[in-house]
Write a protein that holds these residues in place. Structure first.
Motif, PDB file in Angstrom:
ATOM      1  N   GLU A 134       0.843  -1.202   0.000  1.00  0.00           N
ATOM      2  CA  GLU A 134       0.000   0.000   0.000  1.00  0.00           C
ATOM      3  C   GLU A 134       0.880   1.254   0.000  1.00  0.00           C
ATOM      4  N   LEU A 135       1.927   1.234   0.814  1.00  0.00           N
ATOM      5  CA  LEU A 135       2.841   2.374   0.879  1.00  0.00           C
ATOM      6  C   LEU A 135       3.526   2.583  -0.468  1.00  0.00           C
ATOM      7  N   GLN A 136       3.972   1.507  -1.066  1.00  0.00           N
ATOM      8  CA  GLN A 136       4.648   1.582  -2.360  1.00  0.00           C
ATOM      9  C   GLN A 136       3.714   2.165  -3.427  1.00  0.00           C
ATOM     10  N   ASP A 137       2.473   1.712  -3.455  1.00  0.00           N
ATOM     11  CA  ASP A 137       1.493   2.219  -4.417  1.00  0.00           C
ATOM     12  C   ASP A 137       1.218   3.705  -4.200  1.00  0.00           C
ATOM     13  N   THR A 138       1.077   4.084  -2.942  1.00  0.00           N
ATOM     14  CA  THR A 138       0.781   5.479  -2.619  1.00  0.00           C
ATOM     15  C   THR A 138       1.956   6.390  -2.990  1.00  0.00           C
ATOM     16  N   VAL A 139       3.164   5.936  -2.710  1.00  0.00           N
ATOM     17  CA  VAL A 139       4.350   6.727  -3.063  1.00  0.00           C
ATOM     18  C   VAL A 139       4.442   6.858  -4.585  1.00  0.00           C
ATOM     19  N   LEU A 165       1.949  12.487  -9.396  1.00  0.00           N
ATOM     20  CA  LEU A 165       1.384  13.820  -9.184  1.00  0.00           C
ATOM     21  C   LEU A 165       2.473  14.888  -9.186  1.00  0.00           C
ATOM     22  N   ASP A 166       3.627  14.565  -8.623  1.00  0.00           N
ATOM     23  CA  ASP A 166       4.745  15.516  -8.644  1.00  0.00           C
ATOM     24  C   ASP A 166       5.148  15.841 -10.081  1.00  0.00           C
ATOM     25  N   GLN A 212       4.945  19.507 -11.897  1.00  0.00           N
ATOM     26  CA  GLN A 212       6.067  20.169 -12.557  1.00  0.00           C
ATOM     27  C   GLN A 212       5.706  20.580 -13.988  1.00  0.00           C
ATOM     28  N   GLU A 213       4.990  19.713 -14.702  1.00  0.00           N
ATOM     29  CA  GLU A 213       4.556  20.048 -16.054  1.00  0.00           C
ATOM     30  C   GLU A 213       3.658  21.278 -16.043  1.00  0.00           C
ATOM     31  N   ASN A 214       2.702  21.292 -15.133  1.00  0.00           N
ATOM     32  CA  ASN A 214       1.763  22.413 -15.069  1.00  0.00           C
ATOM     33  C   ASN A 214       2.451  23.700 -14.606  1.00  0.00           C
ATOM     34  N   LEU A 215       3.427  23.585 -13.718  1.00  0.00           N
ATOM     35  CA  LEU A 215       4.180  24.765 -13.316  1.00  0.00           C
ATOM     36  C   LEU A 215       4.979  25.318 -14.496  1.00  0.00           C
ATOM     37  N   GLY A 216       5.491  24.418 -15.337  1.00  0.00           N
ATOM     38  CA  GLY A 216       6.197  24.844 -16.549  1.00  0.00           C
ATOM     39  C   GLY A 216       5.266  25.592 -17.492  1.00  0.00           C
ATOM     40  N   VAL A 217       4.048  25.076 -17.642  1.00  0.00           N
ATOM     41  CA  VAL A 217       3.060  25.741 -18.488  1.00  0.00           C
ATOM     42  C   VAL A 217       2.707  27.102 -17.899  1.00  0.00           C
ATOM     43  N   ASP A 229      -2.259  19.843  -5.847  1.00  0.00           N
ATOM     44  CA  ASP A 229      -1.773  20.137  -4.489  1.00  0.00           C
ATOM     45  C   ASP A 229      -2.633  19.455  -3.429  1.00  0.00           C
ATOM     46  N   LYS A 230      -3.954  19.473  -3.624  1.00  0.00           N
ATOM     47  CA  LYS A 230      -4.853  18.815  -2.668  1.00  0.00           C
ATOM     48  C   LYS A 230      -4.627  17.304  -2.664  1.00  0.00           C
ATOM     49  N   GLU A 231      -4.454  16.725  -3.839  1.00  0.00           N
ATOM     50  CA  GLU A 231      -4.205  15.280  -3.933  1.00  0.00           C
ATOM     51  C   GLU A 231      -2.873  14.910  -3.288  1.00  0.00           C
ATOM     52  N   ILE A 232      -1.857  15.732  -3.503  1.00  0.00           N
ATOM     53  CA  ILE A 232      -0.551  15.472  -2.893  1.00  0.00           C
ATOM     54  C   ILE A 232      -0.674  15.499  -1.374  1.00  0.00           C
ATOM     55  N   SER A 233      -1.397  16.477  -0.844  1.00  0.00           N
ATOM     56  CA  SER A 233      -1.597  16.560   0.604  1.00  0.00           C
ATOM     57  C   SER A 233      -2.317  15.324   1.128  1.00  0.00           C
ATOM     58  N   ARG A 234      -3.343  14.898   0.395  1.00  0.00           N
ATOM     59  CA  ARG A 234      -4.114  13.718   0.797  1.00  0.00           C
ATOM     60  C   ARG A 234      -3.220  12.475   0.793  1.00  0.00           C
TER      61      ARG A 234
END
Length: 124
Positions: free
Chosen positions: A21-26, A32-33, A37-42, A83-88
């Motif tokens: 579960e930890l491996q899948d979540t990571v 998402l990271d 990064q792609e969206n920050l580039g855009v 960002d919300k998904e990363i926090s979750r």
């Protein structure tokens, strides 16, 4: 003794499930990271644009004109969602790590009990 082995086996399987579960979540967090990064580039590219410049959006094999405000709004919305998904996911990672530590403690305690029981001579 067989009872201890069965309990130890069960705890080991639960620990392995938490590891998976930890491996899948990571893995999800890493995806998402990358998207962030792609969206920050855009977003950075949008900041370089002058008013009135044309923005195209790729939809399948076709490039369609898109309003600059709409495009920026879409990217900003995506970044908020990411960002919300990363926090979750980070919360889920912390919870899973806590469960793993607890299970690890139970396994160590059970192993210690088994070793102590094995070291005691049988009373006849």
């Amino acid at each position: 003794m067989a009872d201890l082995q069965a309990r130890l086996q069960k705890l080991s399987e639960e620990f392995t499930q938490f590891q998976q579960e930890l491996q899948d979540t990571v893995g999800s967090r890493q995806k998402l990271d990358a998207q962030k990064q792609e969206n920050l580039g855009v977003q950075t590219e949008f900041a370089k644009l002058k008013d009135g410049e044309t923005i195209y959006k790729l939809i399948g094999p076709v490039l369609l004109k898109q309003d600059q405000t709409e495009a920026e709004s879409t990217v900003n919305g995506r970044l908020e969602f990411i960002d919300k998904e990363i926090s979750r996911l980070e919360q889920r990672i912390r919870e899973t790590q806590g469960k793993m530590e607890k299970k690890k403690g139970e396994i160590i305690q059970l192993q210690s009990s088994a070793q102590a029981a094995g070291a005691q001579p049988d009373k006849a």
